[in-house]
Scaffold this motif. Structure first.
Motif, PDB file in Angstrom:
ATOM      1  N   ALA A 126     -46.707 -38.569  17.225  1.00  0.00           N
ATOM      2  CA  ALA A 126     -47.346 -37.788  18.293  1.00  0.00           C
ATOM      3  C   ALA A 126     -48.319 -38.682  19.069  1.00  0.00           C
ATOM      4  O   ALA A 126     -48.324 -38.686  20.303  1.00  0.00           O
ATOM      5  CB  ALA A 126     -48.078 -36.587  17.699  1.00  0.00           C
ATOM      6  N   GLY A 127     -49.106 -39.467  18.336  1.00  0.00           N
ATOM      7  CA  GLY A 127     -50.027 -40.377  18.998  1.00  0.00           C
ATOM      8  C   GLY A 127     -49.323 -41.421  19.831  1.00  0.00           C
ATOM      9  O   GLY A 127     -49.722 -41.714  20.970  1.00  0.00           O
TER      10      GLY A 127
ATOM     11  N   SER B 232     -47.362 -43.616  25.241  1.00  0.00           N
ATOM     12  CA  SER B 232     -46.372 -44.082  26.218  1.00  0.00           C
ATOM     13  C   SER B 232     -46.284 -43.151  27.423  1.00  0.00           C
ATOM     14  O   SER B 232     -46.352 -43.596  28.572  1.00  0.00           O
ATOM     15  CB  SER B 232     -44.997 -44.237  25.556  1.00  0.00           C
ATOM     16  N   HIS B 233     -46.167 -41.852  27.181  1.00  0.00           N
ATOM     17  CA  HIS B 233     -46.018 -40.922  28.303  1.00  0.00           C
ATOM     18  C   HIS B 233     -47.311 -40.767  29.086  1.00  0.00           C
ATOM     19  O   HIS B 233     -47.291 -40.613  30.317  1.00  0.00           O
ATOM     20  CB  HIS B 233     -45.535 -39.564  27.792  1.00  0.00           C
TER      21      HIS B 233
ATOM     22  N   LEU C 268     -40.297 -35.058  17.055  1.00  0.00           N
ATOM     23  CA  LEU C 268     -41.352 -34.067  16.859  1.00  0.00           C
ATOM     24  C   LEU C 268     -42.665 -34.583  17.453  1.00  0.00           C
ATOM     25  O   LEU C 268     -43.462 -33.803  17.984  1.00  0.00           O
ATOM     26  CB  LEU C 268     -41.514 -33.746  15.374  1.00  0.00           C
ATOM     27  N   GLY C 269     -42.868 -35.895  17.352  1.00  0.00           N
ATOM     28  CA  GLY C 269     -44.003 -36.492  18.043  1.00  0.00           C
ATOM     29  C   GLY C 269     -43.886 -36.290  19.546  1.00  0.00           C
ATOM     30  O   GLY C 269     -44.875 -36.006  20.239  1.00  0.00           O
ATOM     31  N   ASN C 270     -42.669 -36.423  20.068  1.00  0.00           N
ATOM     32  CA  ASN C 270     -42.413 -36.138  21.474  1.00  0.00           C
ATOM     33  C   ASN C 270     -42.724 -34.693  21.814  1.00  0.00           C
ATOM     34  O   ASN C 270     -43.249 -34.375  22.886  1.00  0.00           O
ATOM     35  CB  ASN C 270     -40.940 -36.433  21.805  1.00  0.00           C
TER      36      ASN C 270
ATOM     37  N   SER D  14     -45.283 -33.403  24.523  1.00  0.00           N
ATOM     38  CA  SER D  14     -44.374 -33.084  25.634  1.00  0.00           C
ATOM     39  C   SER D  14     -45.084 -32.700  26.927  1.00  0.00           C
ATOM     40  O   SER D  14     -44.533 -32.861  28.009  1.00  0.00           O
ATOM     41  CB  SER D  14     -43.426 -31.951  25.224  1.00  0.00           C
ATOM     42  N   ALA D  15     -46.291 -32.199  26.812  1.00  0.00           N
ATOM     43  CA  ALA D  15     -46.986 -31.751  28.021  1.00  0.00           C
ATOM     44  C   ALA D  15     -47.890 -32.825  28.618  1.00  0.00           C
ATOM     45  O   ALA D  15     -48.736 -32.520  29.466  1.00  0.00           O
ATOM     46  CB  ALA D  15     -47.800 -30.502  27.713  1.00  0.00           C
ATOM     47  N   SER D  16     -47.723 -34.087  28.193  1.00  0.00           N
ATOM     48  CA  SER D  16     -48.613 -35.156  28.660  1.00  0.00           C
ATOM     49  C   SER D  16     -48.727 -35.201  30.177  1.00  0.00           C
ATOM     50  O   SER D  16     -49.833 -35.151  30.745  1.00  0.00           O
ATOM     51  CB  SER D  16     -48.120 -36.517  28.149  1.00  0.00           C
TER      52      SER D  16
END
Length: 452
Positions: free
Chosen positions: A223-224, A229-230, A345-347, A351-353
């Motif tokens: 997740a971190g 990246s995003h 799952l980290g993505n 996902s809302a980055s």
């Protein structure tokens, strides 16, 4: 060849993802929506990737790496074409949601294909090079977006139509290669039992009971990394054009240079992780990346190109360690599933980055340029990324490391409990016998050549 086909597929996965990031203004105009509305297309892809990781990950661990890989790329072809033909905003969101499922299945498979049979001493650099398929795909998307978007009467659509073509070649490449040696050994151990499916389920139960805590940790870590990246990339082209009034050519040059830095960073730090360790490499390069955030987001001249190069060197430098780090932490029987699912799952968590950054950025308006509303996205990206770097450093520091862990089935204690030690020893004995026989054949051939 395993590395190359995995690298190409992962590169095109990234290309397909960034086609939307690089055409946000054009898509917003086409569908009569705001930039924030279009970023939901990015968010949906990230949210549904975990579904694809679960489906294709289990399939790859049970039935092999090859055919789930092929199906993945077939879906890429269909859905990228479909995106290029969408006529309404709802159609666009629906196709991108399905694309998220397809994209989610590839990462774990690519990592397993490239690294399972890789010599231990080469894992670090191969991991770094593999991960930079992401940056290479971003670079290709940037270049082709400049060449295909708004250069024909079809506007943004040719970029998506073109994106459907290379997976045909990737499929043909993968069909020419066998399964990995590591996977074939596991199949032989499972076949030694009374029921292959039953043994596979038993492996899953053992892995979940023994490794549930490390699986939770891997999701939190990813997740971190995905926020990293995003958060640093998705809205960056919009910041350059909207806040700093960069021309399309200037944005293209900046993005290309940034991704060259990313590829160099991933390869170098991945290689260094083989020497100084996975955790130390990640922490060190994250500290450097945090120090570079101010010039990365507050430089309004073309000098930002240098900051972009070194910031992405750091972001993808940390990422270069991830494929092998996840592989070494994963249970052997479920590497594809665990690596892919923890990553996706980290993505999902991150996902809302781009939507978060875009929404908060709109609270900091700048003087408009004609009818175009402008916002101070730079300050939001800078603060957001500072928090993300601190989180990744902390989580990496408290986490484990299994550098140079054996991937062969004979070293897998989970498989031993699920299938029995006798089955593993029998397969290992057969493998040693076949290797000795092959060695004798080679020696005889050498002697014949010497006599000739």
């Amino acid at each position: 060849m395993f590395f190359l086909v995995a690298f190409l597929a992962w590169s095109w996965d990234a290309f397909d993802f960034f086609t939307v990031s690089l055409t946000v203004p054009e898509l917003a105009k086409q569908f009569g929506k705001t930039n924030t509305d279009i970023t939901w297309g990015i968010t949906l892809v990230l949210m549904l990737r975990s579904v694809g990781a679960i489906i294709f990950g289990i399939a790859a661990d049970r039935y092999g790496r090859k055919w789930p890989f092929v199906v993945n790329n077939v879906l890429f072809i269909v859905l990228e074409l479909g995106t290029g033909f969408t006529q309404t905003y709802n159609e666009f969101l629906a196709v991108r949601a399905l694309f998220g499922i397809a994209m989610g299945g590839l990462y774990g498979n690519a990592a397993a294909t490239a690294l399972e049979d890789c010599p231990e001493a080469a894992r670090g650099i191969i991991s770094g090079m593999l991960q930079q398929g992401y940056a290479f795909g971003y670079l290709l998307a940037t270049v082709f977006a400049r060449g295909l978007v708004n250069t024909t009467p079809h506007g943004w659509r040719p970029l998506f139509w073109f994106g459907a073509c290379p997976p045909v070649l990737i499929i043909a490449f993968r069909l020419c290669l066998p399964e990995t040696k590591s996977y074939r050994e596991r199949v032989r151990v499972r076949s030694a039992g009374s029921n292959v499916g039953k043994t596979f389920i038993a492996e899953g139960k053992v892995a979940l009971r023994r490794h549930w805590l490390i699986l939770v940790y891997m999701v939190l870590l990813m997740a971190g990394f995905n926020f990293m990246s995003h958060g640093s990339q998705d809205l960056y082209p919009t910041m350059l054009t909207n806040q700093y009034n960069f021309s399309p050519n200037a944005v293209t040059v900046t993005q290309v240079v940034a991704n060259l830095g990313a590829m160099l960073g991933g390869t170098m730090i991945g290689y260094c992780s083989q020497i100084v360790g996975r955790r130390f490499s990640i922490i060190f390069i994250c500290v450097i990346g945090g120090a570079l955030l101010y010039p990365y987001t507050f430089t309004s001249s073309h000098a930002v190109i240098a900051a972009a190069f070194f910031e992405q060197f750091c972001v993808q430098g940390a990422w270069g360690v991830i494929p092998v780090h996840l592989m070494e932490m994963s249970p052997g029987s479920f590497r594809t599933f665990v690596v892919g699912t923890s990553y996706q799952l980290g993505n999902l968590v991150s996902s809302a980055s781009s939507t978060i950054e875009s929404t908060i950025g709109e609270r900091f308006p700048l003087p408009p340029k004609g009818k175009v509303k402008r916002y101070e996205y730079g300050i939001v990206i800078c603060i957001f990324m500072g928090c993300v770097y601190a989180y990744v450093i902390l989580l990496t520091f408290i986490g484990p490391e299994y550098r140079n862990r054996h991937f062969d089935v004979e070293y897998d204690r989970d498989m031993e409990e699920a299938a029995g030690r006798d089955a593993i020893e029998r397969i290992a004995h057969e493998t040693d016998g076949s290797q000795r026989a092959g060695s004798e054949v080679d020696e005889k051939g050498v002697r014949r050549r010497e006599m000739a």
